[in-house]
Design an enzyme around this catalytic site. Structure first.
Site, PDB file in Angstrom:
ATOM      1  N   GLU A 232      14.887  87.504  43.675  1.00 24.08           N
ATOM      2  CA  GLU A 232      16.010  87.313  44.512  1.00 24.08           C
ATOM      3  C   GLU A 232      15.588  87.397  46.207  1.00 24.08           C
ATOM      4  O   GLU A 232      15.793  86.567  47.055  1.00 24.08           O
ATOM      5  CB  GLU A 232      17.380  88.202  44.395  1.00 24.08           C
ATOM      6  CG  GLU A 232      17.790  88.126  43.099  1.00 24.08           C
ATOM      7  CD  GLU A 232      18.958  89.013  42.619  1.00 24.08           C
ATOM      8  OE1 GLU A 232      19.578  88.647  41.363  1.00 24.08           O
ATOM      9  OE2 GLU A 232      19.295  90.008  43.429  1.00 24.08           O
TER      10      GLU A 232
ATOM     11  N   HIS B 284      27.035  91.502  46.326  1.00 21.36           N
ATOM     12  CA  HIS B 284      26.034  91.391  45.337  1.00 21.36           C
ATOM     13  C   HIS B 284      24.828  92.105  45.414  1.00 21.36           C
ATOM     14  O   HIS B 284      24.524  92.611  46.504  1.00 21.36           O
ATOM     15  CB  HIS B 284      25.485  89.841  45.090  1.00 21.36           C
ATOM     16  CG  HIS B 284      24.139  89.878  44.342  1.00 21.36           C
ATOM     17  ND1 HIS B 284      24.260  89.691  43.010  1.00 21.36           N
ATOM     18  CD2 HIS B 284      22.853  89.898  44.693  1.00 21.36           C
ATOM     19  CE1 HIS B 284      22.970  89.946  42.489  1.00 21.36           C
ATOM     20  NE2 HIS B 284      22.221  90.046  43.595  1.00 21.36           N
TER      21      HIS B 284
ATOM     22  N   LYS C  99      29.453  88.750  50.408  1.00 22.72           N
ATOM     23  CA  LYS C  99      29.972  87.575  49.943  1.00 22.72           C
ATOM     24  C   LYS C  99      31.046  86.894  50.903  1.00 22.72           C
ATOM     25  O   LYS C  99      31.619  87.545  51.681  1.00 22.72           O
ATOM     26  CB  LYS C  99      30.345  87.619  48.518  1.00 22.72           C
ATOM     27  CG  LYS C  99      29.232  88.072  47.409  1.00 22.72           C
ATOM     28  CD  LYS C  99      29.958  88.121  46.033  1.00 22.72           C
ATOM     29  CE  LYS C  99      29.008  88.444  45.047  1.00 22.72           C
ATOM     30  NZ  LYS C  99      29.318  88.484  43.651  1.00 22.72           N
TER      31      LYS C  99
ATOM     32  N   TYR D 188      22.448  81.920  40.768  1.00 19.61           N
ATOM     33  CA  TYR D 188      23.182  82.352  39.552  1.00 19.61           C
ATOM     34  C   TYR D 188      22.787  81.632  38.167  1.00 19.61           C
ATOM     35  O   TYR D 188      23.644  81.544  37.538  1.00 19.61           O
ATOM     36  CB  TYR D 188      24.711  82.185  39.894  1.00 19.61           C
ATOM     37  CG  TYR D 188      25.219  83.406  40.613  1.00 19.61           C
ATOM     38  CD1 TYR D 188      25.024  84.930  40.543  1.00 19.61           C
ATOM     39  CD2 TYR D 188      25.762  83.183  41.928  1.00 19.61           C
ATOM     40  CE1 TYR D 188      25.647  85.687  41.207  1.00 19.61           C
ATOM     41  CE2 TYR D 188      26.233  84.127  42.952  1.00 19.61           C
ATOM     42  CZ  TYR D 188      26.127  85.700  42.373  1.00 19.61           C
ATOM     43  OH  TYR D 188      26.626  86.679  43.107  1.00 19.61           O
TER      44      TYR D 188
ATOM     45  N   ASN E   4      34.297  89.469  44.880  1.00 16.72           N
ATOM     46  CA  ASN E   4      34.043  90.979  44.674  1.00 16.72           C
ATOM     47  C   ASN E   4      33.442  91.451  45.880  1.00 16.72           C
ATOM     48  O   ASN E   4      32.724  92.311  45.815  1.00 16.72           O
ATOM     49  CB  ASN E   4      33.697  91.367  43.190  1.00 16.72           C
ATOM     50  CG  ASN E   4      32.400  90.740  42.940  1.00 16.72           C
ATOM     51  OD1 ASN E   4      31.834  89.948  43.668  1.00 16.72           O
ATOM     52  ND2 ASN E   4      32.037  91.168  41.729  1.00 16.72           N
TER      53      ASN E   4
HETATM   54  P1  ATP Z   1      26.602  90.549  41.202  1.00 16.56           P
HETATM   55  O1  ATP Z   1      25.438  89.814  40.270  1.00 16.56           O
HETATM   56  O2  ATP Z   1      27.082  89.614  42.152  1.00 16.56           O
HETATM   57  O3  ATP Z   1      25.979  91.744  41.936  1.00 16.56           O
HETATM   58  P2  ATP Z   1      27.579  91.838  38.749  1.00 16.56           P
HETATM   59  O4  ATP Z   1      25.998  91.942  38.496  1.00 16.56           O
HETATM   60  O5  ATP Z   1      28.337  93.056  38.948  1.00 16.56           O
HETATM   61  O6  ATP Z   1      27.439  90.957  40.364  1.00 16.56           O
HETATM   62  P3  ATP Z   1      27.514  89.493  37.083  1.00 16.56           P
HETATM   63  O7  ATP Z   1      27.835  89.692  35.650  1.00 16.56           O
HETATM   64  O8  ATP Z   1      25.941  89.538  37.581  1.00 16.56           O
HETATM   65  O9  ATP Z   1      28.063  90.861  38.014  1.00 16.56           O
HETATM   66  O10 ATP Z   1      28.190  88.221  37.722  1.00 16.56           O
HETATM   67  C1  ATP Z   1      27.965  87.766  38.893  1.00 16.56           C
HETATM   68  C2  ATP Z   1      29.069  87.597  39.821  1.00 16.56           C
HETATM   69  O11 ATP Z   1      30.108  86.501  38.931  1.00 16.56           O
HETATM   70  C3  ATP Z   1      30.279  88.829  39.906  1.00 16.56           C
HETATM   71  O12 ATP Z   1      29.709  89.303  40.800  1.00 16.56           O
HETATM   72  C4  ATP Z   1      31.363  87.700  40.083  1.00 16.56           C
HETATM   73  O13 ATP Z   1      31.594  87.523  41.430  1.00 16.56           O
HETATM   74  C5  ATP Z   1      31.177  86.811  39.235  1.00 16.56           C
HETATM   75  N1  ATP Z   1      31.908  87.152  37.805  1.00 16.56           N
HETATM   76  C6  ATP Z   1      31.413  87.644  36.799  1.00 16.56           C
HETATM   77  N2  ATP Z   1      32.151  87.690  35.854  1.00 16.56           N
HETATM   78  C7  ATP Z   1      33.270  87.087  36.060  1.00 16.56           C
HETATM   79  C8  ATP Z   1      34.343  86.769  35.492  1.00 16.56           C
HETATM   80  N3  ATP Z   1      34.616  87.318  34.195  1.00 16.56           N
HETATM   81  N4  ATP Z   1      35.482  86.332  36.166  1.00 16.56           N
HETATM   82  C9  ATP Z   1      35.215  85.790  37.537  1.00 16.56           C
HETATM   83  N5  ATP Z   1      34.166  86.099  38.093  1.00 16.56           N
HETATM   84  C10 ATP Z   1      33.308  86.572  37.275  1.00 16.56           C
HETATM   85 MG    MG Z   2      24.692  90.396  38.340  1.00 20.09          MG
END
Ligand code: ATP
Ligand code: MG
Length: 137
Positions: free
Chosen positions: A126, A115, A9, A49, A112
């Site tokens: 994806e 992904h 990212k 997303y 973070n």
């Molecule tokens: P990813 O899909 O990016 O691998 P993930 O599966 O761990 O991460 P998801 O719940 O799918 O997390 O959320 C997608 C992305 O949205 C997260 O990686 C993060 O960048 C962002 N995100 C998710 N929850 C929050 C939150 N509560 N506050 C801020 N950003 C968030």
């Molecule tokens: Mg996710």
């Protein structure tokens, strides 16, 4: 043998952590079989997303994901989806296990660093969202 989809990212690319993240992935035995740098458009990020549309973090997430280049890639290996999710650590870096990419490098819950697909259905969707078959080695 399984394939998963991964993004390095914008926060990680900006801080020049790309090489370290790729080395961590390769050290776990995951093979990088496709990859490219992209500047995501708003439409690409929103579509990627789409499952999170309506959540409070959706708009800032799209803004962040379009704030700079990303590296999109396909990883292959035994149980690649689960193996890479474990290597990433939890969404929130504060709770991520020692040695995970997010524990090592992530800035915050949003920024973070990486992904990874969360299921076979997501991985297929994806991969097809970003790659043509001819781009996969
Ligand atoms: P990813 O899909 O990016 O691998 P993930 O599966 O761990 O991460 P998801 O719940 O799918 O997390 O959320 C997608 C992305 O949205 C997260 O990686 C993060 O960048 C962002 N995100 C998710 N929850 C929050 C939150 N509560 N506050 C801020 N950003 C968030
Ligand atoms: Mg996710």
């Amino acid at each position: 043998i399984e394939r998963t989809f991964s993004i390095v990212k914008p926060d990680a690319i900006k801080r020049q952590l790309f090489g370290q993240i790729e080395a961590t992935i390769e050290s776990k035995g995951l093979k990088i079989i496709a990859g490219k740098f992209l500047q995501l458009s708003q439409e690409q990020a929103e579509g990627f997303y789409a499952e999170h549309e309506g959540r409070e973090f959706y708009a800032p997430l799209v803004e962040y994901m379009t704030s700079g280049p990303v590296f999109v890639q396909i990883l292959e290996g035994e149980n690649a989806i689960t193996a890479y999710r474990e290597l990433m650590g939890t969404t929130n870096p504060e709770t991520a296990a020692e040695g995970t990419i997010r524990k090592l490098f992530a800035v915050s819950m949003r920024e973070n660093s990486v992904h990874g697909s969360d299921s076979q259905e997501s991985a297929t969707r994806e991969i097809e969202y970003f790659f043509q078959p001819s781009e996969i080695c």
